[in-house]
Scaffold this motif. Structure first.
Motif, PDB file in Angstrom:
ATOM      1  N   ALA A  56      41.827  29.775  37.306  1.00 51.95           N
ATOM      2  CA  ALA A  56      41.618  31.219  37.403  1.00 51.95           C
ATOM      3  C   ALA A  56      41.603  31.674  38.850  1.00 51.95           C
ATOM      4  N   SER A  57      41.108  30.818  39.746  1.00 46.60           N
ATOM      5  CA  SER A  57      41.027  31.188  41.160  1.00 46.60           C
ATOM      6  C   SER A  57      42.400  31.314  41.802  1.00 46.60           C
ATOM      7  N   VAL A  58      43.428  30.736  41.186  1.00 47.41           N
ATOM      8  CA  VAL A  58      44.792  30.876  41.706  1.00 47.41           C
ATOM      9  C   VAL A  58      45.645  31.734  40.776  1.00 47.41           C
ATOM     10  N   GLY A  59      44.985  32.478  39.893  1.00 42.11           N
ATOM     11  CA  GLY A  59      45.693  33.446  39.069  1.00 42.11           C
ATOM     12  C   GLY A  59      46.193  32.921  37.744  1.00 42.11           C
ATOM     13  N   ILE A  60      45.846  31.715  37.367  1.00 39.79           N
ATOM     14  CA  ILE A  60      46.281  31.143  36.090  1.00 39.79           C
ATOM     15  C   ILE A  60      45.124  31.220  35.100  1.00 39.79           C
ATOM     16  N   GLY A  61      45.348  31.925  33.998  1.00 39.01           N
ATOM     17  CA  GLY A  61      44.288  32.057  33.007  1.00 39.01           C
ATOM     18  C   GLY A  61      43.206  33.025  33.420  1.00 39.01           C
ATOM     19  N   GLY A  62      43.490  33.868  34.436  1.00 34.53           N
ATOM     20  CA  GLY A  62      42.510  34.838  34.902  1.00 34.53           C
ATOM     21  C   GLY A  62      42.622  36.154  34.156  1.00 34.53           C
ATOM     22  N   ALA A  63      41.827  37.127  34.585  1.00 31.57           N
ATOM     23  CA  ALA A  63      41.821  38.443  33.953  1.00 31.57           C
ATOM     24  C   ALA A  63      43.147  39.165  34.195  1.00 31.57           C
ATOM     25  N   SER A  64      43.486  40.068  33.272  1.00 28.65           N
ATOM     26  CA  SER A  64      44.709  40.863  33.403  1.00 28.65           C
ATOM     27  C   SER A  64      44.374  42.329  33.172  1.00 28.65           C
ATOM     28  N   VAL A  65      45.253  43.203  33.654  1.00 25.14           N
ATOM     29  CA  VAL A  65      45.025  44.637  33.516  1.00 25.14           C
ATOM     30  C   VAL A  65      46.296  45.300  33.002  1.00 25.14           C
ATOM     31  N   ASP A  66      46.131  46.288  32.135  1.00 25.20           N
ATOM     32  CA  ASP A  66      47.273  47.007  31.565  1.00 25.20           C
ATOM     33  C   ASP A  66      46.908  48.482  31.463  1.00 25.20           C
ATOM     34  N   THR A  67      47.670  49.336  32.151  1.00 25.65           N
ATOM     35  CA  THR A  67      47.458  50.777  32.064  1.00 25.65           C
ATOM     36  C   THR A  67      48.372  51.344  30.985  1.00 25.65           C
ATOM     37  N   ALA A 115      45.419  58.265  30.549  1.00 25.41           N
ATOM     38  CA  ALA A 115      45.716  56.843  30.385  1.00 25.41           C
ATOM     39  C   ALA A 115      44.457  56.097  29.971  1.00 25.41           C
ATOM     40  N   THR A 116      44.674  54.919  29.430  1.00 29.37           N
ATOM     41  CA  THR A 116      43.587  53.983  29.165  1.00 29.37           C
ATOM     42  C   THR A 116      43.895  52.697  29.912  1.00 29.37           C
ATOM     43  N   ILE A 117      42.966  52.269  30.745  1.00 30.82           N
ATOM     44  CA  ILE A 117      43.141  51.026  31.491  1.00 30.82           C
ATOM     45  C   ILE A 117      42.434  49.926  30.714  1.00 30.82           C
ATOM     46  N   VAL A 118      43.200  48.924  30.291  1.00 31.93           N
ATOM     47  CA  VAL A 118      42.673  47.834  29.476  1.00 31.93           C
ATOM     48  C   VAL A 118      42.576  46.579  30.338  1.00 31.93           C
ATOM     49  N   ILE A 119      41.363  46.056  30.468  1.00 35.74           N
ATOM     50  CA  ILE A 119      41.138  44.825  31.225  1.00 35.74           C
ATOM     51  C   ILE A 119      40.790  43.724  30.229  1.00 35.74           C
ATOM     52  N   LYS A 120      41.528  42.635  30.301  1.00 35.14           N
ATOM     53  CA  LYS A 120      41.302  41.508  29.399  1.00 35.14           C
ATOM     54  C   LYS A 120      40.796  40.317  30.197  1.00 35.14           C
ATOM     55  N   GLY A 121      39.656  39.799  29.780  1.00 30.12           N
ATOM     56  CA  GLY A 121      39.116  38.622  30.439  1.00 30.12           C
ATOM     57  C   GLY A 121      39.973  37.400  30.179  1.00 30.12           C
ATOM     58  N   GLU A 138      36.793  38.810  27.003  1.00 27.66           N
ATOM     59  CA  GLU A 138      36.314  40.181  26.798  1.00 27.66           C
ATOM     60  C   GLU A 138      37.446  41.183  27.019  1.00 27.66           C
ATOM     61  N   ILE A 139      37.434  42.261  26.246  1.00 26.36           N
ATOM     62  CA  ILE A 139      38.379  43.361  26.429  1.00 26.36           C
ATOM     63  C   ILE A 139      37.580  44.619  26.759  1.00 26.36           C
ATOM     64  N   ARG A 140      37.888  45.212  27.894  1.00 30.57           N
ATOM     65  CA  ARG A 140      37.182  46.422  28.319  1.00 30.57           C
ATOM     66  C   ARG A 140      38.202  47.536  28.525  1.00 30.57           C
ATOM     67  N   GLU A 141      37.926  48.709  27.952  1.00 32.49           N
ATOM     68  CA  GLU A 141      38.839  49.846  28.061  1.00 32.49           C
ATOM     69  C   GLU A 141      38.186  50.967  28.871  1.00 32.49           C
ATOM     70  N   ILE A 142      38.964  51.521  29.805  1.00 28.17           N
ATOM     71  CA  ILE A 142      38.469  52.595  30.659  1.00 28.17           C
ATOM     72  C   ILE A 142      39.390  53.804  30.500  1.00 28.17           C
ATOM     73  N   PRO A 143      38.922  54.880  29.859  1.00 25.55           N
ATOM     74  CA  PRO A 143      39.752  56.091  29.769  1.00 25.55           C
ATOM     75  C   PRO A 143      39.807  56.788  31.123  1.00 25.55           C
ATOM     76  N   PHE A 144      40.959  57.386  31.427  1.00 21.44           N
ATOM     77  CA  PHE A 144      41.120  58.019  32.737  1.00 21.44           C
ATOM     78  C   PHE A 144      42.079  59.196  32.633  1.00 21.44           C
ATOM     79  N   ALA A 145      41.791  60.238  33.405  1.00 24.64           N
ATOM     80  CA  ALA A 145      42.704  61.375  33.553  1.00 24.64           C
ATOM     81  C   ALA A 145      42.852  61.661  35.037  1.00 24.64           C
ATOM     82  N   GLY A 146      44.073  61.819  35.486  1.00 23.04           N
ATOM     83  CA  GLY A 146      44.349  62.120  36.886  1.00 23.04           C
ATOM     84  C   GLY A 146      45.397  63.208  36.989  1.00 23.04           C
ATOM     85  N   LYS A 147      45.589  63.696  38.196  1.00 20.26           N
ATOM     86  CA  LYS A 147      46.560  64.762  38.432  1.00 20.26           C
ATOM     87  C   LYS A 147      47.583  64.293  39.449  1.00 20.26           C
ATOM     88  N   LEU A 148      48.860  64.412  39.090  1.00 23.15           N
ATOM     89  CA  LEU A 148      49.920  64.017  40.011  1.00 23.15           C
ATOM     90  C   LEU A 148      49.906  64.914  41.245  1.00 23.15           C
TER      91      LEU A 148
END
Length: 246
Positions: free
Chosen positions: A7-18, A33-39, A87-97
């Motif tokens: 995990a410390s070198v990026g293998i099997g670590g957390a991932s993020v998907d917007t 958008a919803t930002i989904v972080i997967k452990g 773990e799966i964590r979801e973060i709702p977000f709204a932004g302005k271009l």
């Protein structure tokens, strides 16, 4: 321990998907958008989560042209937290271009304009997972009138790009550190005709500023600038361009 090392070198670590509700937007528009972080395979401490709005700009330096990424806006989504294994964590977000976000959906083959959102996770002692989401940026209604007005005046859009720098006139200035350039050529060339027209738009909430650079051949280059209401009709835009392309 072996999983932690991977995990410390990026293998099997957390991932993020917007996950965007819609990736087809206009400058200044609010997006959701919803930002989904997967452990990953082990628990990890995340130092923070950031979202950035980026475009690719052309830089001219010592007679050399090259492209680099340019940040139009950024948002800090979270501060430090721990993501547990699986773990799966979801973060709702709204932004302005940013209102000066370049258009990417344009009727031109040589289109060098790109815009995207990039999500980055700062993970202690690990490589940073990144997620890239390409955006399709539609011209605003008044920008559509500009494109149609140039077509009606006999000019063809042949190139679009985004360049480094600021536009500054006595009436307005840009703020994003880059500007989009729409390059038009006449369908037919007459004596003393304008050889090329470069149009840049600075979009704001209520109005759109226009800067025109004219290549007049033997008559030399010239600049014109004016401001259009975002409620301007096609006829009003056409008359403004007729008065300034000469």
């Amino acid at each position: 321990m072996f999983k932690k090392i991977l995990a410390s070198v990026g293998i099997g670590g957390a991932s993020v998907d917007t996950q965007l509700v819609d990736n087809r937007l206009q400058p200044g528009q609010i997006f959701h958008a919803t930002i989904v972080i997967k452990g990953g395979n082990v628990s990890q401490q995340i130092s923070g989560l950031d979202l950035a709005l980026l475009t690719k700009i052309k830089v001219s330096d010592d007679n050399e042209n090259y492209f680099k990424n340019h940040q139009l806006a950024s948002w800090r989504l979270t501060e430090s937290f721990e993501i547990k294994a699986g773990e799966i964590r979801e973060i709702p977000f709204a932004g302005k271009l940013h209102p000066e976000t370049p258009f990417t959906l344009l009727p031109v083959r040589n289109n060098q304009c790109q815009v995207w959102l990039q999500t980055g996770v700062d993970i202690d002692t690990a490589l940073d997972p990144n997620d890239v989401d390409v955006l399709e940026i539609l011209p605003t209604p008044v920008a559509e009138h500009v494109l149609n007005a140039m077509d009606s005046l006999g000019y063809v859009l042949f190139k679009a790009d985004v360049e480094q720098g600021f536009l500054n006139t006595r009436a307005f200035s840009s703020t994003s550190g880059c500007y989009q350039e729409l390059e038009f050529k006449p369908r037919s060339m007459g004596f003393n005709a304008v050889r090329e027209v470069e149009v840049s738009l600075v979009c704001e909430a209520e109005q759109t500023h226009v800067l025109i650079e004219l290549d007049r051949g033997v008559r030399g280059d010239g600049y014109q600038y004016f401001t259009l209401s975002n409620e301007a009709s096609f006829g009003q835009v056409l008359e403004a361009f007729k008065a300034n392309i000469r």
